[in-house]
Design a protein around this motif. Sequence first.
Motif, PDB file in Angstrom:
ATOM      1  N   LYS A   1     -32.929  61.326  51.184  1.00 59.18           N
ATOM      2  CA  LYS A   1     -32.956  59.980  50.613  1.00 59.18           C
ATOM      3  C   LYS A   1     -31.573  59.500  50.186  1.00 59.18           C
ATOM      4  O   LYS A   1     -31.373  58.321  49.916  1.00 59.18           O
ATOM      5  N   SER A   2     -30.594  60.420  50.093  1.00 54.74           N
ATOM      6  CA  SER A   2     -29.283  60.058  49.556  1.00 54.74           C
ATOM      7  C   SER A   2     -28.296  59.589  50.619  1.00 54.74           C
ATOM      8  O   SER A   2     -27.228  59.070  50.279  1.00 54.74           O
ATOM      9  N   GLN A   3     -28.624  59.761  51.908  1.00 50.77           N
ATOM     10  CA  GLN A   3     -27.644  59.413  52.942  1.00 50.77           C
ATOM     11  C   GLN A   3     -27.274  57.940  52.842  1.00 50.77           C
ATOM     12  O   GLN A   3     -28.129  57.067  52.754  1.00 50.77           O
ATOM     13  N   GLY A   4     -25.983  57.684  52.860  1.00 44.48           N
ATOM     14  CA  GLY A   4     -25.482  56.317  52.749  1.00 44.48           C
ATOM     15  C   GLY A   4     -25.102  55.921  51.334  1.00 44.48           C
ATOM     16  O   GLY A   4     -24.503  54.870  51.123  1.00 44.48           O
ATOM     17  N   LEU A   5     -25.438  56.764  50.331  1.00 43.68           N
ATOM     18  CA  LEU A   5     -25.129  56.454  48.937  1.00 43.68           C
ATOM     19  C   LEU A   5     -23.866  57.183  48.486  1.00 43.68           C
ATOM     20  O   LEU A   5     -23.479  58.193  49.064  1.00 43.68           O
ATOM     21  N   THR A   6     -23.227  56.656  47.442  1.00 43.87           N
ATOM     22  CA  THR A   6     -22.023  57.268  46.877  1.00 43.87           C
ATOM     23  C   THR A   6     -22.175  57.362  45.370  1.00 43.87           C
ATOM     24  O   THR A   6     -22.612  56.410  44.725  1.00 43.87           O
ATOM     25  N   PHE A   7     -21.805  58.519  44.782  1.00 43.29           N
ATOM     26  CA  PHE A   7     -21.939  58.727  43.344  1.00 43.29           C
ATOM     27  C   PHE A   7     -20.626  59.259  42.772  1.00 43.29           C
ATOM     28  O   PHE A   7     -19.864  59.941  43.458  1.00 43.29           O
ATOM     29  N   ASP A   8     -20.411  58.960  41.492  1.00 48.02           N
ATOM     30  CA  ASP A   8     -19.244  59.510  40.801  1.00 48.02           C
ATOM     31  C   ASP A   8     -19.537  60.898  40.246  1.00 48.02           C
ATOM     32  O   ASP A   8     -18.637  61.737  40.162  1.00 48.02           O
ATOM     33  N   ARG A   9     -20.806  61.131  39.878  1.00 50.40           N
ATOM     34  CA  ARG A   9     -21.184  62.416  39.287  1.00 50.40           C
ATOM     35  C   ARG A   9     -22.498  62.880  39.908  1.00 50.40           C
ATOM     36  O   ARG A   9     -23.511  62.172  39.824  1.00 50.40           O
TER      37      ARG A   9
ATOM     38  N   PHE B   1     -32.283  73.600  54.968  1.00 54.82           N
ATOM     39  CA  PHE B   1     -33.083  74.061  56.100  1.00 54.82           C
ATOM     40  C   PHE B   1     -32.823  73.267  57.372  1.00 54.82           C
ATOM     41  O   PHE B   1     -33.469  73.510  58.395  1.00 54.82           O
ATOM     42  N   ALA B   2     -31.894  72.309  57.324  1.00 53.70           N
ATOM     43  CA  ALA B   2     -31.671  71.467  58.509  1.00 53.70           C
ATOM     44  C   ALA B   2     -30.194  71.185  58.702  1.00 53.70           C
ATOM     45  O   ALA B   2     -29.389  71.238  57.761  1.00 53.70           O
ATOM     46  N   HIS B   3     -29.848  70.852  59.935  1.00 57.67           N
ATOM     47  CA  HIS B   3     -28.485  70.484  60.309  1.00 57.67           C
ATOM     48  C   HIS B   3     -27.984  69.344  59.421  1.00 57.67           C
ATOM     49  O   HIS B   3     -28.662  68.345  59.230  1.00 57.67           O
ATOM     50  N   GLY B   4     -26.783  69.512  58.858  1.00 58.85           N
ATOM     51  CA  GLY B   4     -26.120  68.427  58.142  1.00 58.85           C
ATOM     52  C   GLY B   4     -26.465  68.279  56.676  1.00 58.85           C
ATOM     53  O   GLY B   4     -25.822  67.489  55.981  1.00 58.85           O
ATOM     54  N   GLN B   5     -27.434  69.009  56.161  1.00 56.38           N
ATOM     55  CA  GLN B   5     -27.868  68.800  54.772  1.00 56.38           C
ATOM     56  C   GLN B   5     -26.760  69.093  53.761  1.00 56.38           C
ATOM     57  O   GLN B   5     -26.533  68.309  52.840  1.00 56.38           O
ATOM     58  N   VAL B   6     -26.086  70.210  53.923  1.00 56.04           N
ATOM     59  CA  VAL B   6     -25.046  70.587  52.964  1.00 56.04           C
ATOM     60  C   VAL B   6     -23.912  69.567  52.981  1.00 56.04           C
ATOM     61  O   VAL B   6     -23.441  69.121  51.926  1.00 56.04           O
ATOM     62  N   TYR B   7     -23.468  69.187  54.154  1.00 59.75           N
ATOM     63  CA  TYR B   7     -22.363  68.235  54.268  1.00 59.75           C
ATOM     64  C   TYR B   7     -22.725  66.894  53.650  1.00 59.75           C
ATOM     65  O   TYR B   7     -21.937  66.291  52.917  1.00 59.75           O
ATOM     66  N   VAL B   8     -23.932  66.393  53.927  1.00 55.27           N
ATOM     67  CA  VAL B   8     -24.358  65.108  53.370  1.00 55.27           C
ATOM     68  C   VAL B   8     -24.397  65.176  51.854  1.00 55.27           C
ATOM     69  O   VAL B   8     -23.877  64.295  51.160  1.00 55.27           O
ATOM     70  N   ALA B   9     -24.996  66.227  51.309  1.00 51.44           N
ATOM     71  CA  ALA B   9     -25.133  66.336  49.858  1.00 51.44           C
ATOM     72  C   ALA B   9     -23.771  66.353  49.168  1.00 51.44           C
ATOM     73  O   ALA B   9     -23.535  65.625  48.198  1.00 51.44           O
ATOM     74  N   LEU B  10     -22.864  67.175  49.661  1.00 56.28           N
ATOM     75  CA  LEU B  10     -21.550  67.300  49.018  1.00 56.28           C
ATOM     76  C   LEU B  10     -20.725  66.025  49.172  1.00 56.28           C
ATOM     77  O   LEU B  10     -20.012  65.619  48.244  1.00 56.28           O
ATOM     78  N   SER B  11     -20.816  65.393  50.324  1.00 57.20           N
ATOM     79  CA  SER B  11     -19.970  64.227  50.588  1.00 57.20           C
ATOM     80  C   SER B  11     -20.469  62.959  49.912  1.00 57.20           C
ATOM     81  O   SER B  11     -19.836  61.909  50.015  1.00 57.20           O
ATOM     82  N   ARG B  12     -21.603  63.027  49.188  1.00 55.86           N
ATOM     83  CA  ARG B  12     -22.042  61.858  48.414  1.00 55.86           C
ATOM     84  C   ARG B  12     -21.133  61.628  47.215  1.00 55.86           C
ATOM     85  O   ARG B  12     -21.096  60.525  46.671  1.00 55.86           O
TER      86      ARG B  12
END
Length: 748
Positions: free
Chosen positions: A376-384, A393-404
């Motif tokens: 649900k977070s893809q495309g969003l940006t957070f400060d904290r 469990f899927a391709h890209g999950q770690v990268y997406v989570a950290l890069s938010r």
Amino acid sequence: MMEKNGNESLALARDIIVNTGKNLFLTGKAGTGKTTFLKKLKESAPKRMIVLAPTGIAAVNAGGMTIHSFFQLPLAPYLPETAFSSGGAKYSFRFGKNKIRIIRSIDLLVIDEISMVRADLLDAVDNVLRRYRDRNRPFGGVQLLLIGDLQQLAPVVKDDEWQLLGKYYDTPYFFSSQALRKTDYCTVELEKVYRQSDLEFLSILNRIRENRCGSDILSALNRRYIPGFSPSADEGYVRLVTHNRQARDINMQELQKLPGAPYVFQAETQGQFPEYAWPADGSLVLKEGAQVMFVKNDSSGEHRYYNGMLGVVESVSGGGIEVRSRDKGETIALGKEEWTNARYVLDEQTKEIREEIDGVFRQYPVKLAWAITVHKSQGLTFDRVIVDVSGSFAHGQVYVALSRCRTLEGLVLSAPVSASSVITDRSVEDFTREAAGTAPDAAALQSMKKAYFLDLLSGLFGFRQIASLMRRYLHIAGEYFSRLYPVQLGQYREAERDFHEKVESVAEKFSRQYVRLVKDSADYAADAVLHRRIVSGASYFKEKLEAAGDVFSDALTEADNTEVSRRLRDAVSELQAAIDLKAALLGFVVTDGFEVSSYLRKKAVLTISDDASGKSGKRKSGRKTADGNSGQKAAGKSGQKADRKSSVSKKKSEVPADVRHPDLYRRLVKWRNSTAAELGLPVYMVIQQKAILGISDSLPDDMASLAAVPYFGKAGIEKYGDIILKMVLEYREEQGLSMFRTSLSSDF
């Protein structure tokens, strides 16, 4: 290959989209400005575009709609060369006139977050576009801009769906689309990261994205692991987790901190709807002040909320829920939404997919949202951000989570990241490696621009569609009217032959001229000789088109058979609309010349509006006077002339040229239609059109001569004989005709 820094890559991407017709895959790391690029493109590009995305929240972030919503696609898998069926209904697209106009008017289709788009969905889009645009070109000939990062979230495909799709696709990713593989597209990768300026954090993200996550990267990243970290509510941390259950547990803990009694809303189910597949909470527990996220688009059509929208519970009671939107601050009174549980079954014999509804689920369309899943977070940006990707469990999950998160300092890990958490897909790596070499160099870019210029000219001076529509009308009319109105049909056939000789054949020769002039010109966009030739050609073809439009303005459309009448009206309407649009575009080029940006804007306006509808008189009303101004006086005269011409055409269309006594024919038709309406009968059950033609030609003066009229039987004479003979007698007296019977044509 051109050497490009971040800004040069953005400039190249814009140049490709604005000045060529090439399809483009725009990719890049998280935070490289893909969303900003799209925003600026929407503000300034001359092309008419629509922006779509695979999910509700992605569509809102991109300022567009979801793919399924815009194209009215079902959620079933789409299999190439098969038909979807649900309850016996075909996979069909029933669009209103305005939606069809929009589809036909667009120059550019933008799909954001393309990494989450399945190959079959892209092929379904191709199917729709071909139906309403050019059937012979992938995606109907519209230019594609596909934006996204394949190292981020992958498309969702269930096991039972892949059992169907795996027969047609080697991967579920968009690049396996059969339609896309038939197009010639290039890739531009943005490399300058704008979201993160922390070089250490950027290095960590890049290594994870490129599957080069060694022990040194994991060690640096895991320094952000803070066991038991529990920030206060006003610090603004958002928790990102990989599984729905994690998010649910965190949300319930936060809910318990709120004062007041909780309210529980139970879901309703019918049939088979397994709990693991419930799209919302079976027991929705809320308190006033709870943070929630919508889990479904508003089905009321009022667009009050969308899947992924955040809000706060304003009030809650046993009677209902009111939620204040985080976006606009509006308070929304909620009702329950409905979901269905369907299975998709392929019929091997018919090659159709049947949707079998097993159950229904009803619940308020919200859930608690202090914690959000990575998906649900893809495309969003957070400060904290507080991140837990230990269960990825899927391709890209770690990268997406950290890069938010914007900075490494704003990131807190609630669990260490291990090497096994970083999951990559080999097919994505293979495609990315191949696509890296498709960005055009300067020579290739110039060639693409010239090809686009020629493609627009070919569209302007292409008349295949109009010729096809003429033949379609003649085929339908010939089957029904060949014996009734041979003279009238002869005029149409002559006009079609004339169109072939003086428009289609001439256009083919003309195309060889402008192709040669463009290819030989060093600066075709400003070549005076070329543009004089273009304007001259536009003037010639406009005149011929208007002549054809005049002939078919009085086309036969009324038949005894209502289905035939509908087909005739549809055929004439589509033909006239195509003629009017083309003539209006040609007229614009005659007066304003052929400059790509202004031509595209004019084409979009004419295609989506009624400006190009009407006959040649309407088209002429916008023509400039001798002094170069379209003065009010000149426009008024032209409009009056057009009105008179339209009136004449309308009168002609009511009575075919074959009719010997048109006034009587009109009276008989009017009486027939009025009588049929009063009795609630089809018009042919009162009297057939062939009989009306026979009566208006032979002018019978007694029952015997009336009985001799073909297609008018004894029952008709008994019911309406006296009325018809009275009408004929009155007509004879008005015209001063002697009382004799005209011999009937052997055609009847």
